[in-house]
Design a protein around this motif. Structure first.
Motif, PDB file in Angstrom:
ATOM      1  N   ALA A  27     -66.595  -2.190  -2.953  1.00  0.00           N
ATOM      2  CA  ALA A  27     -66.542  -1.152  -3.983  1.00  0.00           C
ATOM      3  C   ALA A  27     -66.932  -1.688  -5.352  1.00  0.00           C
ATOM      4  CB  ALA A  27     -65.148  -0.532  -4.032  1.00  0.00           C
ATOM      5  N   ILE A  28     -66.442  -2.878  -5.712  1.00  0.00           N
ATOM      6  CA  ILE A  28     -66.741  -3.390  -7.042  1.00  0.00           C
ATOM      7  C   ILE A  28     -68.189  -3.887  -7.134  1.00  0.00           C
ATOM      8  CG2 ILE A  28     -64.343  -3.934  -7.521  1.00  0.00           C
ATOM      9  CD1 ILE A  28     -64.887  -6.844  -6.989  1.00  0.00           C
ATOM     10  N   ALA A  29     -68.730  -4.425  -6.030  1.00  0.00           N
ATOM     11  CA  ALA A  29     -70.136  -4.837  -6.050  1.00  0.00           C
ATOM     12  C   ALA A  29     -71.038  -3.626  -6.242  1.00  0.00           C
ATOM     13  CB  ALA A  29     -70.492  -5.561  -4.751  1.00  0.00           C
ATOM     14  N   ARG A  30     -70.727  -2.544  -5.582  1.00  0.00           N
ATOM     15  CA  ARG A  30     -71.523  -1.326  -5.725  1.00  0.00           C
ATOM     16  C   ARG A  30     -71.375  -0.747  -7.129  1.00  0.00           C
ATOM     17  NH1 ARG A  30     -70.983   4.230  -5.212  1.00  0.00           N
ATOM     18  NH2 ARG A  30     -72.720   5.314  -4.183  1.00  0.00           N
ATOM     19  N   ALA A  31     -70.147  -0.737  -7.647  1.00  0.00           N
ATOM     20  CA  ALA A  31     -69.903  -0.165  -8.972  1.00  0.00           C
ATOM     21  C   ALA A  31     -70.671  -0.900 -10.055  1.00  0.00           C
ATOM     22  CB  ALA A  31     -68.410  -0.164  -9.279  1.00  0.00           C
ATOM     23  N   VAL A  32     -70.614  -2.235 -10.045  1.00  0.00           N
ATOM     24  CA  VAL A  32     -71.284  -2.999 -11.100  1.00  0.00           C
ATOM     25  C   VAL A  32     -72.803  -2.964 -10.923  1.00  0.00           C
ATOM     26  CG1 VAL A  32     -71.335  -5.315 -10.037  1.00  0.00           C
ATOM     27  CG2 VAL A  32     -70.986  -5.073 -12.507  1.00  0.00           C
ATOM     28  N   ALA A  33     -73.267  -2.827  -9.688  1.00  0.00           N
ATOM     29  CA  ALA A  33     -74.709  -2.717  -9.461  1.00  0.00           C
ATOM     30  C   ALA A  33     -75.248  -1.395 -10.000  1.00  0.00           C
ATOM     31  CB  ALA A  33     -75.016  -2.833  -7.968  1.00  0.00           C
ATOM     32  N   LEU A  34     -74.509  -0.309  -9.783  1.00  0.00           N
ATOM     33  CA  LEU A  34     -74.986   1.017 -10.195  1.00  0.00           C
ATOM     34  C   LEU A  34     -74.742   1.315 -11.672  1.00  0.00           C
ATOM     35  CD1 LEU A  34     -73.915   3.290  -7.187  1.00  0.00           C
ATOM     36  CD2 LEU A  34     -76.119   2.199  -7.613  1.00  0.00           C
ATOM     37  N   ASP A  35     -73.866   0.531 -12.318  1.00  0.00           N
ATOM     38  CA  ASP A  35     -73.500   0.841 -13.706  1.00  0.00           C
ATOM     39  C   ASP A  35     -74.708   0.989 -14.639  1.00  0.00           C
ATOM     40  OD1 ASP A  35     -71.559   0.903 -16.098  1.00  0.00           O
ATOM     41  OD2 ASP A  35     -72.829  -0.835 -16.526  1.00  0.00           O
ATOM     42  N   PRO A  36     -75.659   0.056 -14.680  1.00  0.00           N
ATOM     43  CA  PRO A  36     -76.793   0.243 -15.598  1.00  0.00           C
ATOM     44  C   PRO A  36     -77.611   1.497 -15.285  1.00  0.00           C
ATOM     45  CG  PRO A  36     -76.704  -2.013 -14.788  1.00  0.00           C
ATOM     46  CD  PRO A  36     -75.758  -1.225 -13.956  1.00  0.00           C
ATOM     47  N   LEU A  37     -77.776   1.781 -14.010  1.00  0.00           N
ATOM     48  CA  LEU A  37     -78.539   2.969 -13.617  1.00  0.00           C
ATOM     49  C   LEU A  37     -77.876   4.236 -14.120  1.00  0.00           C
ATOM     50  CD1 LEU A  37     -80.787   4.318 -11.820  1.00  0.00           C
ATOM     51  CD2 LEU A  37     -79.039   4.395 -10.021  1.00  0.00           C
ATOM     52  N   LEU A  38     -76.565   4.329 -13.977  1.00  0.00           N
ATOM     53  CA  LEU A  38     -75.861   5.547 -14.340  1.00  0.00           C
ATOM     54  C   LEU A  38     -75.606   5.647 -15.838  1.00  0.00           C
ATOM     55  CD1 LEU A  38     -73.296   5.726 -11.406  1.00  0.00           C
ATOM     56  CD2 LEU A  38     -75.578   6.704 -11.563  1.00  0.00           C
ATOM     57  N   ARG A  39     -75.554   4.510 -16.510  1.00  0.00           N
ATOM     58  CA  ARG A  39     -75.247   4.500 -17.939  1.00  0.00           C
ATOM     59  C   ARG A  39     -76.510   4.620 -18.795  1.00  0.00           C
ATOM     60  NH1 ARG A  39     -74.076  -0.145 -20.865  1.00  0.00           N
ATOM     61  NH2 ARG A  39     -73.893  -1.308 -18.908  1.00  0.00           N
ATOM     62  N   VAL A  40     -77.564   3.905 -18.432  1.00  0.00           N
ATOM     63  CA  VAL A  40     -78.808   3.895 -19.217  1.00  0.00           C
ATOM     64  C   VAL A  40     -80.012   3.876 -18.263  1.00  0.00           C
ATOM     65  CG1 VAL A  40     -78.002   2.909 -21.402  1.00  0.00           C
ATOM     66  CG2 VAL A  40     -78.398   1.414 -19.458  1.00  0.00           C
ATOM     67  N   PRO A  41     -80.211   4.923 -17.483  1.00  0.00           N
ATOM     68  CA  PRO A  41     -81.226   4.886 -16.418  1.00  0.00           C
ATOM     69  C   PRO A  41     -82.638   4.616 -16.901  1.00  0.00           C
ATOM     70  CG  PRO A  41     -80.479   7.135 -16.826  1.00  0.00           C
ATOM     71  CD  PRO A  41     -79.549   6.238 -17.555  1.00  0.00           C
ATOM     72  N   LEU A  42     -82.994   5.123 -18.064  1.00  0.00           N
ATOM     73  CA  LEU A  42     -84.376   4.971 -18.535  1.00  0.00           C
ATOM     74  C   LEU A  42     -84.642   3.608 -19.151  1.00  0.00           C
ATOM     75  CD1 LEU A  42     -84.991   8.524 -20.034  1.00  0.00           C
ATOM     76  CD2 LEU A  42     -85.433   7.682 -17.712  1.00  0.00           C
ATOM     77  N   SER A  43     -83.590   2.777 -19.263  1.00  0.00           N
ATOM     78  CA  SER A  43     -83.785   1.416 -19.768  1.00  0.00           C
ATOM     79  C   SER A  43     -84.179   0.438 -18.667  1.00  0.00           C
ATOM     80  CB  SER A  43     -82.494   0.907 -20.436  1.00  0.00           C
ATOM     81  OG  SER A  43     -82.187   1.674 -21.576  1.00  0.00           O
ATOM     82  N   LEU A  44     -84.106   0.877 -17.435  1.00  0.00           N
ATOM     83  CA  LEU A  44     -84.459   0.009 -16.308  1.00  0.00           C
ATOM     84  C   LEU A  44     -85.920   0.227 -15.956  1.00  0.00           C
ATOM     85  CD1 LEU A  44     -81.348   0.506 -14.000  1.00  0.00           C
ATOM     86  CD2 LEU A  44     -81.704  -1.196 -15.781  1.00  0.00           C
ATOM     87  N   GLN A  45     -86.720  -0.782 -16.200  1.00  0.00           N
ATOM     88  CA  GLN A  45     -88.135  -0.701 -15.867  1.00  0.00           C
ATOM     89  C   GLN A  45     -88.533  -1.949 -15.113  1.00  0.00           C
ATOM     90  OE1 GLN A  45     -89.983   1.939 -16.228  1.00  0.00           O
ATOM     91  NE2 GLN A  45     -88.452   3.101 -17.366  1.00  0.00           N
ATOM     92  N   PRO A  46     -89.151  -1.808 -13.953  1.00  0.00           N
ATOM     93  CA  PRO A  46     -89.546  -2.983 -13.171  1.00  0.00           C
ATOM     94  C   PRO A  46     -90.452  -3.906 -13.962  1.00  0.00           C
ATOM     95  CG  PRO A  46     -89.800  -0.977 -11.892  1.00  0.00           C
ATOM     96  CD  PRO A  46     -89.534  -0.552 -13.295  1.00  0.00           C
ATOM     97  N   SER A  47     -90.236  -5.219 -13.785  1.00  0.00           N
ATOM     98  CA  SER A  47     -91.087  -6.215 -14.423  1.00  0.00           C
ATOM     99  C   SER A  47     -91.176  -7.421 -13.517  1.00  0.00           C
ATOM    100  CB  SER A  47     -90.534  -6.627 -15.792  1.00  0.00           C
ATOM    101  OG  SER A  47     -89.225  -7.129 -15.660  1.00  0.00           O
ATOM    102  N   SER A  48     -92.178  -8.227 -13.718  1.00  0.00           N
ATOM    103  CA  SER A  48     -92.370  -9.415 -12.884  1.00  0.00           C
ATOM    104  C   SER A  48     -91.577 -10.579 -13.436  1.00  0.00           C
ATOM    105  CB  SER A  48     -93.854  -9.791 -12.829  1.00  0.00           C
ATOM    106  OG  SER A  48     -94.607  -8.724 -12.300  1.00  0.00           O
ATOM    107  N   PRO A  49     -90.969 -11.427 -12.570  1.00  0.00           N
ATOM    108  CA  PRO A  49     -90.215 -12.584 -13.058  1.00  0.00           C
ATOM    109  C   PRO A  49     -91.134 -13.610 -13.671  1.00  0.00           C
ATOM    110  CG  PRO A  49     -90.437 -12.651 -10.674  1.00  0.00           C
ATOM    111  CD  PRO A  49     -90.982 -11.329 -11.116  1.00  0.00           C
ATOM    112  N   PRO A  50     -90.642 -14.421 -14.603  1.00  0.00           N
ATOM    113  CA  PRO A  50     -91.463 -15.456 -15.217  1.00  0.00           C
ATOM    114  C   PRO A  50     -91.862 -16.502 -14.188  1.00  0.00           C
ATOM    115  CG  PRO A  50     -89.166 -15.751 -15.819  1.00  0.00           C
ATOM    116  CD  PRO A  50     -89.253 -14.450 -15.090  1.00  0.00           C
ATOM    117  N   ALA A  51     -92.974 -17.169 -14.428  1.00  0.00           N
ATOM    118  CA  ALA A  51     -93.460 -18.181 -13.486  1.00  0.00           C
ATOM    119  C   ALA A  51     -92.490 -19.332 -13.358  1.00  0.00           C
ATOM    120  CB  ALA A  51     -94.824 -18.698 -13.934  1.00  0.00           C
ATOM    121  N   GLU A  52     -91.836 -19.700 -14.464  1.00  0.00           N
ATOM    122  CA  GLU A  52     -90.872 -20.799 -14.425  1.00  0.00           C
ATOM    123  C   GLU A  52     -89.695 -20.447 -15.316  1.00  0.00           C
ATOM    124  OE1 GLU A  52     -90.627 -25.591 -15.378  1.00  0.00           O
ATOM    125  OE2 GLU A  52     -92.520 -24.512 -15.502  1.00  0.00           O
ATOM    126  N   ALA A  53     -88.496 -20.490 -14.750  1.00  0.00           N
ATOM    127  CA  ALA A  53     -87.309 -20.109 -15.511  1.00  0.00           C
ATOM    128  C   ALA A  53     -86.892 -21.242 -16.426  1.00  0.00           C
ATOM    129  CB  ALA A  53     -86.154 -19.783 -14.557  1.00  0.00           C
TER     130      ALA A  53
END
Length: 400
Positions: A363-389
């Motif tokens: 339950a808590i893994a699902r809640a924290v995963a969905l929180d950004p989507l439900l709170r600020v959905p339009l702020s989530l935009q797919p992007s590519s990870p950097p070549a080297e972290a």
């Protein structure tokens, strides 16, 4: 990037409020969204257009309705977006990692060994990143956010303070942001328990609910119409049996505190379940476990009198692994509320137990995963990870 907090707040933006309602209603029209939110028709039109463009909702053209000469009404429903939301629930010895789609369905999940006391900060986070990478391999979807829950407290900067993990101001989010190049939110596990419930509640109709969590760590949180708040510090406790006088609750009613108290009386066990088994034939062990249930009831009673919740949710091994604890707790809390509550209606208070550890973790893994989507959905935009972290800035170190 999304700020670390506050997590589990009700949807505020027009798009978030619209998405919340679309998720709760299989089919809904824009006019119904106007009525439910109180927002203007142009505002709803803009919000739904943005959600359609992001692929989070879709029109049901097959259910189009025409009334007179006006524009046809096309209902909306949640779309099966190609986004992935990762949820990570950190435990003392194991960590649960799960991937969810935007409809909240579990795509993949796994439990990985993470003995925090024996891992450096770098090694621990490497375990987490490797676990996420394993789960996302072969999925034709894009990771857009990561949510993390831990024991202890998380401050407004997203730093974790958890004595049972040996963490003091640990910035676990930083490496995850570098690695995955997505927003990362971090929350204590305790408010996340309530967050999982508020995410499915109707807009502006959230009743006050208190959760008391007692396990390797102890804590409480309260949900109201404004969102979920962790209650820190907890009320102090006193116990002649455990030699405590006006002591801090957080560590003194933890599972380790109970095991230590048993050891003083030469009762050596490794888990609470073992202690409960020994207590079946040992009065000293039984009295110590009963005292913990009484102290937890005392803490909860003070919080109930102060915050007046309609429901108290009990979670953690204190109530699961000791078969007698929940019943003792229920008896004591009503007694304490009657003493301290100045006429409080103890019969109206509802108690609810989350029966398994795995149910809490999922339950808590699902809640924290969905929180950004439900709170600020339009702020989530797919992007590519950097070549080297890059190497993250260290805020604090893990012990061990």
């Amino acid at each position: 990037m999304i700020k670390p907090g506050p997590v589990f707040t009700p949807p505020q933006t027009p798009a978030a409020r619209c998405l919340h309602l679309v998720r709760l209603n299989p089919i809904i029209t824009r006019s119904e969204l106007v009525e439910a939110t109180g927002l203007s028709q142009p505002t709803i039109t803009r919000a739904t257009a943005a959600l359609l463009e992001a692929g989070l909702v879709q029109e049901r053209t097959d259910l189009t309705r025409t009334r007179g000469r006006g524009r046809p009404t096309v209902p909306l429903e949640v779309a099966d977006s190609k986004w992935i939301l990762a949820g990570i629930a950190i435990g003392t010895s194991r960590t649960h990692i799960a991937l969810f789609d935007t409809m909240g369905r579990t795509l993949r999940e796994d439990d990985i060994a993470t003995p925090v006391a024996r891992l450096s900060e770098s090694d621990f986070i490497e375990h987490i990143m490797a676990g996420v990478n394993r789960l996302t391999t072969g999925i034709s979807r894009t990771l857009v956010s990561v949510g993390v829950t831990t024991s202890g407290n998380v401050d407004e900067d997203g730093l974790v303070w958890a004595s049972n993990l040996g963490w003091e101001g640990v910035d676990i989010a930083e490496r995850l942001r570098y690695q995955f190049n997505v927003p990362v939110v971090v929350s204590s596990a305790i408010p996340a328990i309530l967050g999982s419930e508020t995410q499915s509640a109707e807009l502006d109709k959230q009743e006050n609910v208190l959760v008391l969590f007692a396990d390797d760590s102890t804590g409480a949180a309260l949900s109201t119409e404004e969102g979920v708040t962790q209650l820190v510090p907890l009320p102090t406790i006193s116990s002649e049996l455990l030699n405590l006088k006006d002591a801090a609750s957080e560590d003194n009613v933890s599972t380790q505190a109970v095991l230590d108290a048993l050891a003083v009386d030469d009762i050596h066990v490794n888990t609470l379940a073992e202690a409960a088994e020994v207590a079946e034939g040992n009065e000293t062990a039984r009295s110590i476990l009963d005292e913990r249930a009484r102290l937890l009831a005392s803490i909860a009673a003070d919080l109930v009198v102060e915050h007046n919740p309609v429901t108290v949710v009990l979670a953690g091994s204190a109530f699961i692994d000791d078969p007698r604890a929940a019943k003792l707790f229920a008896s004591h809390i009503r007694e304490f509320i009657a003493e301290r509550g100045d006429g409080a209606d103890i019969h109206a208070l509802q108690l609810r137990l989350i029966p398994t550890h795995q149910e809490i973790v999922r339950a808590i893994a699902r809640a924290v995963a969905l929180d950004p989507l439900l709170r600020v959905p339009l702020s989530l935009q797919p992007s590519s990870p950097p070549a080297e972290a890059p190497t993250p800035r260290r805020r604090a170190s893990l012990r061990g």
